[in-house]
Design a protein around this motif. Structure first.
Motif, PDB file in Angstrom:
ATOM      1  N   LEU A 180       0.816  -1.217   0.000  1.00  0.00           N
ATOM      2  CA  LEU A 180       0.000   0.000   0.000  1.00  0.00           C
ATOM      3  C   LEU A 180       0.851   1.269   0.000  1.00  0.00           C
ATOM      4  CD1 LEU A 180      -3.119  -0.443   2.322  1.00  0.00           C
ATOM      5  CD2 LEU A 180      -3.060   0.117  -0.103  1.00  0.00           C
ATOM      6  N   GLU A 181       2.041   1.198   0.587  1.00  0.00           N
ATOM      7  CA  GLU A 181       2.894   2.389   0.609  1.00  0.00           C
ATOM      8  C   GLU A 181       3.280   2.828  -0.803  1.00  0.00           C
ATOM      9  OE1 GLU A 181       4.908  -1.381   0.988  1.00  0.00           O
ATOM     10  OE2 GLU A 181       3.725  -0.339   2.506  1.00  0.00           O
ATOM     11  N   ILE A 182       3.496   1.826  -1.698  1.00  0.00           N
ATOM     12  CA  ILE A 182       3.833   2.178  -3.083  1.00  0.00           C
ATOM     13  C   ILE A 182       2.625   2.766  -3.791  1.00  0.00           C
ATOM     14  CG2 ILE A 182       4.686   1.299  -5.276  1.00  0.00           C
ATOM     15  CD1 ILE A 182       6.735   1.344  -3.002  1.00  0.00           C
ATOM     16  N   ALA A 183       1.461   2.163  -3.565  1.00  0.00           N
ATOM     17  CA  ALA A 183       0.240   2.680  -4.190  1.00  0.00           C
ATOM     18  C   ALA A 183      -0.070   4.087  -3.688  1.00  0.00           C
ATOM     19  CB  ALA A 183      -0.931   1.740  -3.909  1.00  0.00           C
ATOM     20  N   ALA A 184       0.085   4.310  -2.365  1.00  0.00           N
ATOM     21  CA  ALA A 184      -0.202   5.631  -1.809  1.00  0.00           C
ATOM     22  C   ALA A 184       0.794   6.668  -2.320  1.00  0.00           C
ATOM     23  CB  ALA A 184      -0.170   5.567  -0.283  1.00  0.00           C
ATOM     24  N   LEU A 185       2.070   6.295  -2.386  1.00  0.00           N
ATOM     25  CA  LEU A 185       3.083   7.215  -2.898  1.00  0.00           C
ATOM     26  C   LEU A 185       2.812   7.552  -4.363  1.00  0.00           C
ATOM     27  CD1 LEU A 185       5.726   8.759  -2.521  1.00  0.00           C
ATOM     28  CD2 LEU A 185       6.958   6.659  -3.116  1.00  0.00           C
ATOM     29  N   THR A 186       2.451   6.528  -5.143  1.00  0.00           N
ATOM     30  CA  THR A 186       2.121   6.770  -6.554  1.00  0.00           C
ATOM     31  C   THR A 186       0.945   7.720  -6.670  1.00  0.00           C
ATOM     32  OG1 THR A 186       2.902   4.555  -7.119  1.00  0.00           O
ATOM     33  CG2 THR A 186       1.509   5.674  -8.734  1.00  0.00           C
ATOM     34  N   ALA A 187      -0.080   7.506  -5.835  1.00  0.00           N
ATOM     35  CA  ALA A 187      -1.269   8.359  -5.886  1.00  0.00           C
ATOM     36  C   ALA A 187      -0.925   9.802  -5.532  1.00  0.00           C
ATOM     37  CB  ALA A 187      -2.330   7.819  -4.937  1.00  0.00           C
ATOM     38  N   ALA A 188      -0.108   9.987  -4.495  1.00  0.00           N
ATOM     39  CA  ALA A 188       0.242  11.346  -4.085  1.00  0.00           C
ATOM     40  C   ALA A 188       1.001  12.080  -5.176  1.00  0.00           C
ATOM     41  CB  ALA A 188       1.069  11.297  -2.794  1.00  0.00           C
ATOM     42  N   VAL A 189       1.937  11.384  -5.822  1.00  0.00           N
ATOM     43  CA  VAL A 189       2.746  12.036  -6.859  1.00  0.00           C
ATOM     44  C   VAL A 189       1.943  12.219  -8.141  1.00  0.00           C
ATOM     45  CG1 VAL A 189       4.848  11.855  -8.232  1.00  0.00           C
ATOM     46  CG2 VAL A 189       4.866  11.127  -5.850  1.00  0.00           C
ATOM     47  N   VAL A 190       1.131  11.221  -8.503  1.00  0.00           N
ATOM     48  CA  VAL A 190       0.296  11.344  -9.706  1.00  0.00           C
ATOM     49  C   VAL A 190      -0.665  12.514  -9.567  1.00  0.00           C
ATOM     50  CG1 VAL A 190      -1.602  10.234 -10.959  1.00  0.00           C
ATOM     51  CG2 VAL A 190       0.481   8.958 -10.478  1.00  0.00           C
ATOM     52  N   GLY A 191      -1.124  12.780  -8.339  1.00  0.00           N
ATOM     53  CA  GLY A 191      -2.027  13.907  -8.126  1.00  0.00           C
ATOM     54  C   GLY A 191      -1.362  15.262  -8.257  1.00  0.00           C
ATOM     55  N   GLY A 192      -0.026  15.302  -8.252  1.00  0.00           N
ATOM     56  CA  GLY A 192       0.681  16.566  -8.426  1.00  0.00           C
ATOM     57  C   GLY A 192       1.403  17.055  -7.199  1.00  0.00           C
ATOM     58  N   ASN A 193       1.403  16.282  -6.115  1.00  0.00           N
ATOM     59  CA  ASN A 193       2.172  16.669  -4.931  1.00  0.00           C
ATOM     60  C   ASN A 193       3.657  16.447  -5.196  1.00  0.00           C
ATOM     61  OD1 ASN A 193      -0.059  17.233  -2.938  1.00  0.00           O
ATOM     62  ND2 ASN A 193      -0.580  15.130  -3.506  1.00  0.00           N
ATOM     63  N   SER A 194       4.460  17.424  -4.830  1.00  0.00           N
ATOM     64  CA  SER A 194       5.878  17.374  -5.166  1.00  0.00           C
ATOM     65  C   SER A 194       6.666  16.556  -4.158  1.00  0.00           C
ATOM     66  CB  SER A 194       6.453  18.788  -5.220  1.00  0.00           C
ATOM     67  OG  SER A 194       7.843  18.758  -5.447  1.00  0.00           O
ATOM     68  N   LEU A 195       7.542  15.712  -4.670  1.00  0.00           N
ATOM     69  CA  LEU A 195       8.449  14.965  -3.801  1.00  0.00           C
ATOM     70  C   LEU A 195       9.476  15.873  -3.139  1.00  0.00           C
ATOM     71  CD1 LEU A 195       9.125  11.751  -5.916  1.00  0.00           C
ATOM     72  CD2 LEU A 195       8.064  11.835  -3.661  1.00  0.00           C
ATOM     73  N   GLY A 196       9.685  17.045  -3.711  1.00  0.00           N
ATOM     74  CA  GLY A 196      10.660  17.977  -3.154  1.00  0.00           C
ATOM     75  C   GLY A 196      10.135  18.787  -1.994  1.00  0.00           C
ATOM     76  N   GLY A 197       8.826  18.698  -1.717  1.00  0.00           N
ATOM     77  CA  GLY A 197       8.243  19.433  -0.610  1.00  0.00           C
ATOM     78  C   GLY A 197       7.851  20.846  -0.975  1.00  0.00           C
ATOM     79  N   GLY A 198       7.033  21.453  -0.113  1.00  0.00           N
ATOM     80  CA  GLY A 198       6.633  22.838  -0.297  1.00  0.00           C
ATOM     81  C   GLY A 198       5.512  23.053  -1.278  1.00  0.00           C
ATOM     82  N   ARG A 199       5.053  21.993  -1.932  1.00  0.00           N
ATOM     83  CA  ARG A 199       4.000  22.141  -2.942  1.00  0.00           C
ATOM     84  C   ARG A 199       3.107  20.908  -2.894  1.00  0.00           C
ATOM     85  NH1 ARG A 199       3.868  20.965  -8.493  1.00  0.00           N
ATOM     86  NH2 ARG A 199       6.044  20.293  -8.395  1.00  0.00           N
ATOM     87  N   GLY A 200       1.863  21.112  -2.538  1.00  0.00           N
ATOM     88  CA  GLY A 200       0.919  20.011  -2.449  1.00  0.00           C
ATOM     89  C   GLY A 200      -0.389  20.484  -1.854  1.00  0.00           C
ATOM     90  N   SER A 201      -1.418  19.672  -1.984  1.00  0.00           N
ATOM     91  CA  SER A 201      -2.729  20.049  -1.472  1.00  0.00           C
ATOM     92  C   SER A 201      -3.589  18.819  -1.306  1.00  0.00           C
ATOM     93  CB  SER A 201      -3.423  21.034  -2.424  1.00  0.00           C
ATOM     94  OG  SER A 201      -3.759  20.391  -3.640  1.00  0.00           O
ATOM     95  N   ALA A 202      -4.691  18.979  -0.578  1.00  0.00           N
ATOM     96  CA  ALA A 202      -5.646  17.893  -0.403  1.00  0.00           C
ATOM     97  C   ALA A 202      -6.300  17.537  -1.730  1.00  0.00           C
ATOM     98  CB  ALA A 202      -6.698  18.291   0.624  1.00  0.00           C
ATOM     99  N   ALA A 203      -6.560  18.544  -2.568  1.00  0.00           N
ATOM    100  CA  ALA A 203      -7.190  18.276  -3.861  1.00  0.00           C
ATOM    101  C   ALA A 203      -6.312  17.379  -4.722  1.00  0.00           C
ATOM    102  CB  ALA A 203      -7.473  19.594  -4.584  1.00  0.00           C
ATOM    103  N   LYS A 204      -5.014  17.635  -4.705  1.00  0.00           N
ATOM    104  CA  LYS A 204      -4.088  16.791  -5.468  1.00  0.00           C
ATOM    105  C   LYS A 204      -4.101  15.359  -4.939  1.00  0.00           C
ATOM    106  CE  LYS A 204      -0.778  20.392  -6.872  1.00  0.00           C
ATOM    107  NZ  LYS A 204      -1.556  21.564  -6.508  1.00  0.00           N
ATOM    108  N   ALA A 205      -4.156  15.212  -3.612  1.00  0.00           N
ATOM    109  CA  ALA A 205      -4.207  13.875  -3.029  1.00  0.00           C
ATOM    110  C   ALA A 205      -5.477  13.141  -3.446  1.00  0.00           C
ATOM    111  CB  ALA A 205      -4.127  13.975  -1.501  1.00  0.00           C
TER     112      ALA A 205
END
Length: 704
Positions: free
Chosen positions: A267-292
């Motif tokens: 599930l950690e891989i699926a959740a990580l994929t979902a967070a990044v596919v939604g547009g949340n940045s792996l670099g931090g400082g950029r993300g939102s609930a809508a993207k999640a």
């Protein structure tokens, strides 16, 4: 006008080139690619899977999504703060087994089970937070170790309690409601996910805690330097992530009522994929609930659809890995190149050909002279950039400077000066109110008042938003000049809504109607825009009729008149449509006419370029900004005109030797006081034919 010029003119009127750049500045543009990908997933699988859109299938997917989205939301919080949590899958499994063991085996009441399950997840998050936040261990390795340890704990609990759990029966409607119940037809888990998502959105966008999380994710060093408790913020994000993962496990346990060794596996891989596919940045400082939310829906649809199509689990994991790789690549490249793309499309010149410039020689009313050569200098070297100057009823002289001060030169000889008020921003246009207070437009801040006791008050920093504006233009960017009506209303100009003060050359390059005139009514406490689409409005002066005011448009090289009251209310009339230079502030003269500052003179090269928007666009893209064609603001003059637009006299300092740049002037008791935004002095010129008793306060308020 030639046919080709007419075509170009109407083409730039009909096609709003600037919209693309304004859209790219919006934060929600980051959601465009994820939304398109989600739409593609829905269309693709909906066309090949029977009953994909059926009510039963949607209901099943919704319950699964409610649990999965909680994992993604928790992971998103950690990512926004610049971290990563690979233990969410194991924490999910821990929440599942703890809830079942406490309820089925220990016989705890449901409220206690819920609290204990969430506490177990929070404890895992706290361990991660302490190690990553306070001990500064690597988030990836730390949470990977936590994943392994928590998974081992889950396996041990399964060995001890799985048989008892399987053989027990829970007689609790409330327990089954958590996993199978609905509120107004919406699955309970979905309601929980929506509440968490809305809460996360409000926290990140409206609270100090959310701003701290974003700041830490953007730059931990900078966040620490401004006093944000970085370690505490990082630790808190992991606690929240662990709590939400355990909550998801609790809901899963209620829905299926069983536990197994494969619960939460991967599930950690699926959740990580979902967070990044939604547009949340792996670099931090950029993300939102809508993207999640977008990412979680996309990944859940993909995984479930592949299972329904009979795709082997290995291929399923392979696809998730490829999607994650693509999402990371897009995130990195977009983050790196977004500003490059924006810089190429944001600047949008339009067709802005000017009327022919009148001559400045021979018998022209604009003929050059040396009348400003003998200007007396006040405060030479003691003032930096007095954009506007004004005098009060006691003859004291005020001017703003570049460091955010309003400086007062004391009458009668103006050799002594003091900081009258420190306003922080860049003081621009000023006016004296009926009560003697000083009103001032401050670049980047709005409209302010400095009372006679030197207290500073913000009057307004926003106006009504345009109905069809892509960007939020309610906030004031460059309020630059003002004047006051007899009943106390304040009309002020905002030069541009697209650029900051230091970016005025870019606005000149566009020569688009980016400016507006705004009215602040202190009696009603309201602010509203009265004129839009003006070309760098910069200068307002109330006419003597009490029903209208003169205003200048700098890059359009014209002066117009707007009627705010009377039979012509709401209409605009041209006064001087073809100035030889760029107009700035306008103020009253003692004989009923008006003084106008010309900040710089037109040049044939820029005049030609204003009729060639394609050329100016290519110049903005291909040439360094310091090599662009600029408006000349080094040689200016002062013009006196009447209400019909007739030029009465002009005052020049040919060559700019004594007073090289002029943005404002004020007549006061037979003298003309002159300011310039790039000057280090204030000029004073004796007016031989002026009324020696006339003052601005007397003209406006009937007193000396």
């Amino acid at each position: 006008m030639s046919v080709s010029d007419t075509i170009v003119r109407w083409r730039y009127r009909a096609v709003p080139d600037h919209l693309l750049g304004e859209i790219l500045t919006k934060n929600w543009i980051d959601n465009a690619i994820p939304l398109l990908f989600l739409a593609a997933v829905v269309v693709a699988f909906g066309s090949v899977i029977p009953d994909f859109y059926s009510a039963s299938n949607v209901a099943i997917l919704l319950r699964q999504w409610g649990e999965f989205s909680l994992l993604v939301l928790g992971l998103t919080i950690v990512m926004v703060a610049g971290g990563i949590d690979l233990s969410v899958g194991s924490t999910f499994a821990l929440g599942n087994i703890v809830a079942l063991a406490l309820l089925n085996v220990a016989g705890w009441p449901l409220p206690a089970v819920i609290v204990a399950t969430l506490a177990a997840g929070a404890a895992v998050g706290l361990v991660n937070g302490l190690l990553v936040g306070y001990l500064r261990l690597r988030a990836f390795l730390t949470t990977l170790v936590t994943l392994i340890i928590v998974r081992a704990v889950v396996d041990m609990l399964l060995l001890k309690y799985s048989v008892k759990i399987a053989g027990a029966f829970v007689d609790s409607d409330a327990w089954y409601f958590l996993g199978e119940g609905s509120i107004l037809g919406i699955p309970f888990s979905v309601v929980v996910a929506i509440v968490v998502a809305v809460t996360l959105h409000l926290v990140l966008s409206r609270t100090r805690l959310g701003w701290h999380v974003l700041a830490v994710g953007g730059s931990r060093r900078s966040a620490h330097n401004v006093g944000i408790p970085v370690r505490r913020v990082i630790c808190a994000t992991y606690v929240v992530s662990g709590t939400l993962a355990a909550l998801a496990g609790l809901l899963f346990a209620s829905r299926l009522g069983g536990a197994g060794a494969d619960t939460g596996l991967g599930l950690e891989i699926a959740a990580l994929t979902a967070a990044v596919v939604g547009g949340n940045s792996l670099g931090g400082g950029r993300g939102s609930a809508a993207k999640a939310i977008i990412g979680s829906v996309t990944v859940l649809l993909m995984v479930n659809s592949l299972v329904r199509l009979g795709v082997p689990s290995g291929a399923n994991s392979l696809l998730l890995g490829l999607v994650l790789l693509a999402a990371v690549a897009i995130d990195v490249r977009w983050l790196k190149n977004r500003h490059k793309v924006l810089s190429k499309v944001y600047v949008s010149p339009t067709y802005a050909a000017l009327p022919a410039a009148p001559p400045t020689d021979g018998d022209s009313p604009y003929a050059v002279n040396d009348r400003l050569r003998s200007v007396e200098l006040i405060g030479l070297g003691d003032i930096d950039g007095p954009e506007d100057v004004i005098l009060d009823a006691d003859d004291n002289l005020y001017a703003g400077n570049r460091t955010g001060d309003i400086v007062r030169f004391l009458a009668p000889d103006y050799t002594e000066h003091e900081v009258y008020a420190h306003v922080g921003g860049r003081p621009l246009g000023m006016a004296i109110a009926r009560d003697g207070s000083l009103l001032c437009c401050i670049g980047g801040m709005g409209l302010y008042r400095v009372a006679q006791d030197r207290s500073i008050e913000k009057l307004t920093d926003e106006t009504n938003r345009s109905w069809f504006s892509v960007v939020d233009d309610s906030r004031l960017k460059l309020a630059d000049d003002l004047d006051i009506t007899a009943d106390g209303r304040i009309f002020f100009s905002e030069a541009t809504v697209r650029y900051e003060m230091h970016e005025w050359p870019v606005d000149c390059l566009e020569s688009r109607g980016n400016g507006r005139i705004i009215c602040f009514d202190p009696a009603a406490g309201t602010t509203r825009t009265v004129l839009r689409n003006l070309v760098f409005p910069n200068g307002i002066c109330m006419a003597h009729d009490g029903q209208s005011f003169m205003f200048a448009e700098t890059w359009a090289c014209r002066v117009s008149r707007y009627y705010y009251d009377g039979p012509k209310k709401g209409t605009v009339e041209p006064v001087i449509p073809d100035l030889p230079g760029y107009p700035d502030n306008i103020n009253r003269a003692s004989d009923g006419t008006y003084w106008l500052a010309i900040v710089g003179m037109r040049t044939p090269s820029l005049d030609l370029a204003l009729g060639m928007p394609g050329f100016r666009k290519r110049m903005a893209r291909r040439i360094a900004p310091d090599e662009w064609l600029y408006a000349n603001i080094n040689t200016g003059c002062i013009v006196r005109f009447d209400e019909s637009g007739r030029i009465i006299e002009t005052l020049w300092d040919l060559g700019g030797e004594n007073h090289p740049m002029i943005t404002s002037m004020r007549e006061h008791k037979g003298y003309l006081y002159i300011g310039g935004i790039t000057n280090n002095r204030i000029g004073r010129l004796k007016l031989n034919d002026a009324d020696p008793s006339w003052t601005g306060p007397k003209s406006y308020w009937g007193r000396t």
